[in-house]
Enzyme design. Structure first.
Site, short mmCIF file in Angstrom:
data_model
loop_
_atom_site.label_atom_id
_atom_site.label_comp_id
_atom_site.label_asym_id
_atom_site.label_seq_id
_atom_site.Cartn_x
_atom_site.Cartn_y
_atom_site.Cartn_z
N ARG A 66 -11.20 -0.48 14.97
CA ARG A 66 -11.04 0.25 13.73
C ARG A 66 -12.00 -0.43 12.75
NH1 ARG A 66 -5.00 1.18 11.46
NH2 ARG A 66 -5.42 -0.95 10.84
N MET A 106 11.02 24.57 3.33
CA MET A 106 10.37 23.78 2.28
C MET A 106 11.37 23.00 1.44
SD MET A 106 7.76 24.93 -0.77
CE MET A 106 6.46 25.52 0.27
N TYR A 164 14.37 30.08 9.65
CA TYR A 164 13.09 30.69 10.03
C TYR A 164 12.85 30.60 11.53
CZ TYR A 164 11.46 30.78 5.15
OH TYR A 164 11.30 31.04 3.82
N LYS A 174 0.85 -1.20 0.00
CA LYS A 174 0.00 0.00 0.00
C LYS A 174 0.89 1.25 0.00
CE LYS A 174 -0.47 -0.45 5.02
NZ LYS A 174 -1.38 -0.87 6.10
C1 LIG Z 1 -0.63 -2.02 6.58
C2 LIG Z 1 -1.20 -3.31 6.99
C3 LIG Z 1 -0.36 -4.37 7.33
C4 LIG Z 1 1.14 -4.25 7.38
O1 LIG Z 1 1.52 -3.65 8.60
P1 LIG Z 1 3.06 -3.42 8.97
O2 LIG Z 1 3.02 -2.91 10.36
O3 LIG Z 1 3.58 -2.41 8.00
O4 LIG Z 1 3.73 -4.72 8.84
C5 LIG Z 1 -0.94 -5.59 7.65
N1 LIG Z 1 -2.28 -5.73 7.64
C6 LIG Z 1 -3.12 -4.73 7.33
C7 LIG Z 1 -4.59 -4.96 7.35
C8 LIG Z 1 -2.62 -3.48 7.00
O5 LIG Z 1 -3.45 -2.48 6.69
#
Ligand SMILES: *Cc1c(COP(=O)(O)O)cnc(C)c1O
Length: 358
Positions: free
Chosen positions: A130, A303, A255, A35
């Site tokens: 969640r 930036m 800054y 992802k």
């Molecule tokens: C992102 C995700 C993972 C991977 O988690 P990591 O901590 O990066 O290993 C596993 N399962 C689900 C459902 C996720 O959304």
């Protein structure tokens, strides 16, 4: 010429880290999680790095389609399932497996009247609150999916809140594991429970599939350092010194004049800023390598630039090599100094940063 800021990706490190994940997973199969553009590394590199995985898992339906266009033939899993009934078109086109975490998704699937066969991952909310069905609602969701002739395999899925901190009093890992076991009791389908932290640290959790993400990119999910787990950084972010200032005691940098020199200093300006994904909230003292020597940031990150202390870096000059994170400087150390986690830094790598293969 482009700016000197470059993220170099080591495909062999991705491959190495996948082997570490496999060695911990025992007989379990692996969904390599790609992802967020493979945690900032690029989908195409994810395909090459994780060719030996059993499948790729991600969140974004359009990127799942892209994985197919790039030639990935093995399974692909949408970890949050579909966001809308219209996503079923992508599911069919790209032959995706997908999570089912709420009743609406079940209804979309029923109303679509498609023939499938669909392989779904029924997610339980075992305490993280969640996504997912509560344990007491899980069985009904399971039965309803089983009654849908388009559904073929149902994998039993949950996600742990504290695999990196199993005794967390808010939700001990064991409690979540028990909730899951109770909710699925009597069901014989495959299970999918482990993220990186669970894969690395909890072999006692029975899982037919593991879902490692962060560890594959060479950062730690917590519990110990990436190096202690034998992981290698896949992304190294480097740049150069593009300017030097010699300042006296009492003079300020950047800054807000947040850094004031206590004694005469040599200050280097690095071509990298928050518009590149370097954390703006990194305080004075965040580690940086210049010509391989360790030094620290001074003043606010702006930036396109930030400043470092070169007072004790022998021979540093305009053009000196700077490592922001990666080989020689774990991303987790930089993240820790900036009050965040390696995940956020690698995912936030900005589109304007040039990414190359090692
Ligand atoms: C992102 C995700 C993972 C991977 O988690 P990591 O901590 O990066 O290993 C596993 N399962 C689900 C459902 C996720 O959304």
């Amino acid at each position: 010429m482009p700016r000197p800021l470059v993220a170099t990706i080591d495909i062999s490190a991705l491959q190495h880290n996948l082997r570490i994940a496999k060695s911990h997973a025992l007989d379990a199969k692996i969904w390599a999680v790609v992802k967020a553009n493979a945690y900032g590394h690029g989908l195409e590199r994810g395909i090459r790095g994780f060719a030996e995985a059993d499948g790729l898992a991600l969140i974004e339906p359009e990127n799942a389609l892209r994985l197919r266009e790039l030639g990935w033939q093995k399974p692909i899993l949408l970890l949050e399932g579909i966001f809308d009934a219209a996503d079923l078109e992508t599911v069919v086109r790209a032959r995706l497996e997908f999570a089912i975490h709420c009743i609406e998704q079940i209804v979309w699937l029923e109303r679509a009247g498609l023939s499938g066969p669909f392989d779904v991952h029924l997610k339980m909310n075992s305490g993280m609150n969640r996504l997912g069905f509560k344990p007491e609602a899980y069985r009904a969701a399971y039965q309803r999916l089983r009654a849908n002739p388009a559904v073929r395999n149902i994998t039993l899925m949950t996600h742990f809140a504290n695999a990196d901190d199993p005794l967390n009093p808010g939700l001990p890992l064991q409690q979540q594991a028990q909730q899951f076991e109770q909710g699925i009791s009597g069901l014989s389908e495959e299970r999918s429970v482990a993220n990186s932290a669970a894969d690395l640290m909890h072999p006692e959790l029975k899982s037919d599939w593991v879902r490692p993400g962060i560890m594959l990119y060479g950062a730690t999910p917590g519990g110990a350092s990436a190096e202690q787990f034998g992981l290698k950084p896949a992304m190294t972010l480097t740049s150069k010194i593009i300017g030097i200032q010699r300042i006296g005691a009492g003079e300020a940098v950047g800054y807000g004049s947040r850094f004031v020199a206590a004694a005469p200093m040599v200050i280097g300006v690095v071509a990298c800023g928050y518009a590149d994904g370097y954390p703006r909230h990194a305080p004075n003292g965040t580690p940086v390598l210049v010509d391989g020597a360790r030094t620290t940031t001074v003043g606010r990150v702006s930036m396109d630039m930030f400043s470092v202390d070169l007072t004790n870096v022998q021979g540093a000059a305009v053009g000196s090599a700077v490592t922001l994170w990666g080989n020689g400087l774990p991303i987790d150390e930089v993240a820790h100094a900036a009050g965040t986690i390696g995940y956020e830094l690698m995912c936030a790598l900005a589109a304007r940063v040039k990414v190359v293969d090692l």
